[in-house]
Design a protein around this motif. Sequence first.
Motif, PDB file in Angstrom:
ATOM      1  N   ALA A 257      -2.151  -1.281  -0.448  1.00  0.00           N
ATOM      2  CA  ALA A 257      -1.122  -0.502  -0.143  1.00  0.00           C
ATOM      3  C   ALA A 257      -1.701   0.937  -0.586  1.00  0.00           C
ATOM      4  O   ALA A 257      -2.075   1.271  -1.724  1.00  0.00           O
TER       5      ALA A 257
ATOM      6  N   TRP B 127       4.188   3.190  -2.500  1.00  0.00           N
ATOM      7  CA  TRP B 127       5.249   2.436  -2.627  1.00  0.00           C
ATOM      8  C   TRP B 127       6.240   3.333  -3.446  1.00  0.00           C
ATOM      9  O   TRP B 127       6.136   4.240  -4.096  1.00  0.00           O
TER      10      TRP B 127
ATOM     11  N   ARG C 173       9.612  -0.745  -1.397  1.00  0.00           N
ATOM     12  CA  ARG C 173       9.008  -0.666  -0.092  1.00  0.00           C
ATOM     13  C   ARG C 173       7.414  -0.199  -0.469  1.00  0.00           C
ATOM     14  O   ARG C 173       7.224   0.675  -1.137  1.00  0.00           O
TER      15      ARG C 173
ATOM     16  N   HIS D 210       3.655   0.744   1.597  1.00  0.00           N
ATOM     17  CA  HIS D 210       3.143   1.403   2.790  1.00  0.00           C
ATOM     18  C   HIS D 210       1.850   0.596   3.046  1.00  0.00           C
ATOM     19  O   HIS D 210       0.843   1.116   1.928  1.00  0.00           O
TER      20      HIS D 210
ATOM     21  N   GLU E  77      -4.103   0.902   6.882  1.00  0.00           N
ATOM     22  CA  GLU E  77      -4.341   0.585   8.378  1.00  0.00           C
ATOM     23  C   GLU E  77      -5.973   0.630   8.381  1.00  0.00           C
ATOM     24  O   GLU E  77      -6.522   1.061   7.666  1.00  0.00           O
TER      25      GLU E  77
ATOM     26  N   TYR F 231       3.249  -1.818   9.526  1.00  0.00           N
ATOM     27  CA  TYR F 231       2.370  -1.469   8.302  1.00  0.00           C
ATOM     28  C   TYR F 231       3.440  -1.185   7.177  1.00  0.00           C
ATOM     29  O   TYR F 231       2.825  -0.142   6.124  1.00  0.00           O
ATOM     30  N   THR F 232       4.587  -1.726   7.126  1.00  0.00           N
ATOM     31  CA  THR F 232       5.330  -1.692   6.087  1.00  0.00           C
ATOM     32  C   THR F 232       6.247  -2.800   5.324  1.00  0.00           C
ATOM     33  O   THR F 232       6.456  -3.499   6.228  1.00  0.00           O
TER      34      THR F 232
END
Length: 540
Positions: free
Chosen positions: A112, A115, A124, A126, A129, A176-177
């Motif tokens: 991650a 957050w 949440r 993120h 990638e 991607y979340t």
Amino acid sequence: MNKFHTSRQENWLWKLSTLLILAAFVLQACGSATTVTTEPPVETTESPIVTEPPTIATETPAQVKRLVVVIGEEPPNLDPGEGTIIALNTYRNTYETLVAHDASGALVPLLATSWEQTNDTTWRFHLREGVKFHDGEPFNAEAVAWILNYLYDPDNNKHILGNVPTGTTAASVDEYTIDVTTPEPFPALPAALFFANIASPKAVQADTDGAFRTMVGTGPYKFKEWVAGEKLVVEKFPEYWGGDVSDIQEVEYTWRNESAIRSAMAETGEANIAVALDPADTKSGNVIAIPISETPFIRMDLPNPPLSDIRIRRAICLSIDRQNIADKLYGGYAVPATQLIGPNVVGYNKDIPLIPYDPAAAKALIEEAKADGVPVDKKITVYLRSTSDNTTLQMMLAILAAANEVGLNLNLELNEAAKHQAIARQLPVPEDRLAIFWGQHGNEMQDASFTIQAYYMPGGIHSTLNNEIGQKFVEMYQVASKLSGSERQTALAEVMKYQADNVVATCPIVHIQYIYKLSDGVQFQPRADHMILASEVKLP
């Protein structure tokens, strides 16, 4: 066969018998001389025939640069839901997590990138990638949500289940979340995710029998082979999202129960890093010790008498000579512990006093309980892994002898790791079981909720507390767990104090240092979270 390999069964039987008769044996190796008879050379006047050997073009195979780490026991499996020291020692070059710790212990991003909390019960995250699982499957929100829901599903009974409130779930927001939602406010959620290994959902689903003999993650090293009883090997993953993090091509984990053997392997160069050595093996070689969050302790079954009587549990704690254990068994590499967590953990209570070594008080409590009809002479089984090191075995024998000296009936039972784990995690407690378990707890999450959920709350993976015994304790924790900041520290500290005074489900013994030995030329700085990352090791 490796010259340091020994039979596990023979090893622990030898250790136990040696300790029980309290004698030291000097083993002397002796061998008979071998006489070699040769005939004298036969003289000849003939010229020898000399021929040139044929020239064969060969390629010298490239030597693999391999880091060899020797640990105390073989992992029972490669389950991403394990959070033990063995898992932290062996998993984290292959499995990764959403969050990690830096060298100082601070929480930092990993899979991650950031957050935030979107409401009282939702966090949440993120996701990074460009990440790929070792089996080629995409790393995305759908995959992460699936594996988190799998790890935190009570039906799967994972070791890390107690790190978060029951009912915690994850859902994808976009590619991607993800959102992770708890049934009540839980400010420590990001820290709890340090233990949630992100494995490929495809690989987990393919493991239909739950054996977990391989691991498929996103880390810089992928699974290569596991030779049962010998070694676990991981190799570089060329498509790692973080690039080339080390010139080490393979990491081999091997295991020897005896600390002395692990120590010798490092000194001879057979292993590069020997882990968790006994203090007795620190007199030579390149030794590094680091204070860690680990606390050896014992935990007791609470439902059945006599252990259901708090006077018996207090008596056992009073019979333990912690200072003697720290000085004599740990050789100064430990200090007496007042609780299962250390000062670096949110919820540590500096006002919990050290339980004194007081056999007379222990005897008085047992006599009082006996007069009230408590069956103090019932057999209580002390369970321990047969692969335990000498220090742990000696400590448990000392604790057992001390408890029996003050009037109880404790007996030791050693079992191999899988059987021991099955017994230790058997809940609810069978009506005919009276058990004490040795444990070693580390709070890498740095929040007391991790300790409380696992060892003290009803339903915790290592807890035998029920609502009848600990109703007020449960109510206190339910309030404390929702708080944050200084209020959280104060409330959790009060919960820990209440447990020490009014529940006594555990007896803390000592806070220890973790001892490593490095072979010549190896550069490695141990971490407080036990991880041995190849990217942080330099080989000669």
